[in-house]
Motif scaffolding. Structure first.
Motif, PDB file in Angstrom:
ATOM      1  N   GLN A 321      54.647 155.829  52.370  1.00  0.00           N
ATOM      2  CA  GLN A 321      55.249 156.919  51.620  1.00  0.00           C
ATOM      3  C   GLN A 321      54.284 158.098  51.492  1.00  0.00           C
ATOM      4  N   LYS A 322      53.011 157.817  51.204  1.00  0.00           N
ATOM      5  CA  LYS A 322      52.017 158.884  51.079  1.00  0.00           C
ATOM      6  C   LYS A 322      51.816 159.606  52.404  1.00  0.00           C
ATOM      7  N   GLU A 323      51.768 158.829  53.496  1.00  0.00           N
ATOM      8  CA  GLU A 323      51.584 159.453  54.809  1.00  0.00           C
ATOM      9  C   GLU A 323      52.767 160.344  55.160  1.00  0.00           C
ATOM     10  N   ILE A 324      53.979 159.886  54.868  1.00  0.00           N
ATOM     11  CA  ILE A 324      55.165 160.686  55.152  1.00  0.00           C
ATOM     12  C   ILE A 324      55.168 161.958  54.312  1.00  0.00           C
ATOM     13  N   ALA A 325      54.839 161.840  53.022  1.00  0.00           N
ATOM     14  CA  ALA A 325      54.807 163.012  52.145  1.00  0.00           C
ATOM     15  C   ALA A 325      53.764 164.015  52.624  1.00  0.00           C
ATOM     16  N   ARG A 326      52.586 163.514  53.047  1.00  0.00           N
ATOM     17  CA  ARG A 326      51.543 164.402  53.559  1.00  0.00           C
ATOM     18  C   ARG A 326      51.996 165.109  54.831  1.00  0.00           C
ATOM     19  N   LYS A 327      52.659 164.388  55.710  1.00  0.00           N
ATOM     20  CA  LYS A 327      53.151 164.995  56.952  1.00  0.00           C
ATOM     21  C   LYS A 327      54.218 166.049  56.670  1.00  0.00           C
ATOM     22  N   LEU A 328      55.146 165.740  55.766  1.00  0.00           N
ATOM     23  CA  LEU A 328      56.189 166.717  55.423  1.00  0.00           C
ATOM     24  C   LEU A 328      55.587 167.977  54.819  1.00  0.00           C
ATOM     25  N   SER A 329      54.615 167.810  53.915  1.00  0.00           N
ATOM     26  CA  SER A 329      54.004 168.979  53.270  1.00  0.00           C
ATOM     27  C   SER A 329      53.270 169.847  54.283  1.00  0.00           C
ATOM     28  N   SER A 330      52.513 169.209  55.184  1.00  0.00           N
ATOM     29  CA  SER A 330      51.751 169.988  56.164  1.00  0.00           C
ATOM     30  C   SER A 330      52.667 170.704  57.145  1.00  0.00           C
ATOM     31  N   GLU A 331      53.792 170.088  57.496  1.00  0.00           N
ATOM     32  CA  GLU A 331      54.705 170.701  58.454  1.00  0.00           C
ATOM     33  C   GLU A 331      55.562 171.796  57.820  1.00  0.00           C
ATOM     34  N   LEU A 332      55.866 171.633  56.524  1.00  0.00           N
ATOM     35  CA  LEU A 332      56.792 172.566  55.889  1.00  0.00           C
ATOM     36  C   LEU A 332      56.098 173.713  55.163  1.00  0.00           C
ATOM     37  N   ASN A 333      54.833 173.563  54.785  1.00  0.00           N
ATOM     38  CA  ASN A 333      54.059 174.695  54.277  1.00  0.00           C
ATOM     39  C   ASN A 333      53.435 175.411  55.476  1.00  0.00           C
ATOM     40  N   THR A 334      54.202 176.274  56.110  1.00  0.00           N
ATOM     41  CA  THR A 334      53.765 176.840  57.381  1.00  0.00           C
ATOM     42  C   THR A 334      54.320 178.245  57.575  1.00  0.00           C
ATOM     43  N   THR A 335      53.708 178.955  58.504  1.00  0.00           N
ATOM     44  CA  THR A 335      54.152 180.296  58.900  1.00  0.00           C
ATOM     45  C   THR A 335      54.253 180.348  60.412  1.00  0.00           C
ATOM     46  N   ALA A 336      55.359 180.855  60.906  1.00  0.00           N
ATOM     47  CA  ALA A 336      55.556 181.011  62.351  1.00  0.00           C
ATOM     48  C   ALA A 336      55.918 182.467  62.633  1.00  0.00           C
ATOM     49  N   SER A 337      55.420 182.991  63.743  1.00  0.00           N
ATOM     50  CA  SER A 337      55.708 184.383  64.094  1.00  0.00           C
ATOM     51  C   SER A 337      55.949 184.504  65.591  1.00  0.00           C
TER      52      SER A 337
END
Length: 427
Positions: A321-337
């Motif tokens: 659960q912690k690994e999934i939450a960490r992965k979701l946070s890192s992928e979703l707190n992002t900027t794309a241009s």
């Protein structure tokens, strides 16, 4: 010596005749007489003056079409009223220099807009930004000109520059809840597989299904297909990437989790049997105390084993659960241009027709691209103008621009159209 009056008159007449003969050649060599029939050479034409024109066009354009990146497209419709709500800045300028039949014309349009979208899914907020430059530079030649107007042929290059930016802000509370749901769903699927002896392939399918169900619908704002601004879906593949990443995380820990769940299931079965045996022993009065005590001890041992197995399962679940939450946070707190620009050659015509001294009609059209930049781009505009003063004019009309660009995975198939109001000065 005496001279008679007749002699004096004859002498004067002879002198006048000689004087006329002597001056005759001089008269022929000088300027011709007034009544001469020889042609007078024409005066040279005055030099054509330089003429200048500056304009400030304001274009209220609606946008519709398709923008996409890496095979994922968004269908866009943005009205002029919506653009005004999200407009941060706009600037426009046109200029022309002309001498005789030849002219050089250029214009520049810059638009900057942004919008923020709040959601209740895994993404708390989505911020989008659009910056667009549109510039024309052309040479023109006046084919026809008269009191009623003129007709020009044009050839030039259109420059298009587009910058898109998308920023995601993760929702930590929803991420924690979703991670827990994913692990619980996966654990239930594994337990079911263990008890029913499903094949490994069926188990993987159940795990993938559990992840998809848990993530689906929680990515509001990321999978939007109708954005408020004509911005490419820069994170269009994000849901699929997240599902793949989470599935890989679970696959990595799946053997240990399956073993722990199998042990818990075996302990549960043993505990159930032991409890049943103890109940039977309690119900049979003829069974001696030692046998009854043994059954109770077996039941207690089975319960202890099950508790230990369940604790191991819970620890593994928390880790995943912690690994999934960490992965979701890192992928979703992002900027794309994304930044794209290209040049389109074009040819066209422009014309003016004078209705009166004060009012006139103007029209312009061109076509280009030809695969150099865009596959196709074309433009048409028309306006009613008023010569307010000798130097100042204003025009109101309609402008349409279509662009079909598809290169390096970026799709920009868009039409822009709307009312255009122009004010200018000529000198």
């Amino acid at each position: 010596m005496k001279i008679s009056l007749g002699t004096l008159l004859r002498t004067s007449q002879s002198a006048g005749f000689l004087l006329l003969c002597a001056t005759a050649p001089v008269a022929r060599a000088g300027s011709p007489p007034v009544d001469s029939k020889e042609a007078v050479p024409p005066a040279p034409e005055p030099a054509q003056p330089w003429r200048f024109r500056l304009e400030l066009p304001g274009w209220l354009a609606a946008t519709s079409g398709t923008v996409g990146v890496d095979g994922i497209n968004s269908h866009v419709y943005l009205g002029a009223d919506t653009l005004l709500k999200h407009l941060d800045m706009t600037a426009s300028l046109g200029a022309e220099v002309r001498k005789g039949r030849f002219g050089i014309y250029g214009d520049l349009l810059y638009v900057s807009a942004s919008d923020g979208i709040g959601t209740d899914g895994l993404v708390k907020k989505v911020d989008v930004r659009l910056d667009q430059y549109l510039a024309d530079m052309e040479l023109n030649f006046r084919l026809l000109e008269g009191p009623r107007g003129w007709l020009d042929v044009r050839a030039g290059v259109r420059y298009t520059n587009i910058y898109n930016k998308l920023t995601l802000q993760a929702n930590d509370e929803v991420i924690d809840d979703t991670s827990e749901r994913i692990v619980d769903n996966v654990s239930q699927r594994i337990a079911t597989a263990v008890k029913s002896q499903l094949s490994e392939l069926d188990l993987k399918e159940r795990v993938k299904s559990a992840v998809t169900e848990a993530v689906k619908g929680r990515l509001a704002g990321v999978e939007a297909r109708t954005p408020t601004l004509p911005v490419a879906p820069l994170n269009g593949r994000k849901p699929a990437i997240l599902r793949e990443e989470i599935t890989r995380l679970i696959d990595r820990i799946n053997p240990a989790l399956t073993t722990a769940i199998r042990a818990a299931a075996v302990a549960e079965i043993a505990e159930t049997r032991a409890v049943a045996d103890a109940a039977v022993a309690n119900a049979q009065a003829q069974i001696d105390a030692d046998k009854k005590a043994l059954a109770n001890r077996v039941a207690a041992k089975a319960q202890s084993v099950r508790a230990a197995a369940q604790e191991k399962v819970d620890n593994l679940k928390k880790k995943v659960q912690k690994e999934i939450a960490r992965k979701l946070s890192s992928e979703l707190n992002t900027t794309a241009s994304l930044s794209k620009y290209w040049f389109d050659p074009y040819v066209g015509l422009s014309a003016r027709y004078n209705l009166s001294k004060a009012f006139y009609l103007v029209a312009k059209g061109d076509i280009g691209g030809f695969g150099v930049g865009s596959e196709l781009t074309w433009q048409a505009s028309g306006a009613l103008g008023c010569q307010v003063t000798r130097y100042i004019h204003t025009e109101i009309g309609y402008r349409y621009l279509y662009t079909d660009y598809n290169h390096d995975g970026f799709v920009y198939n868009v039409s822009q159209s709307g009312v255009q109001i122009t004010t200018g000065i000529s000198f």
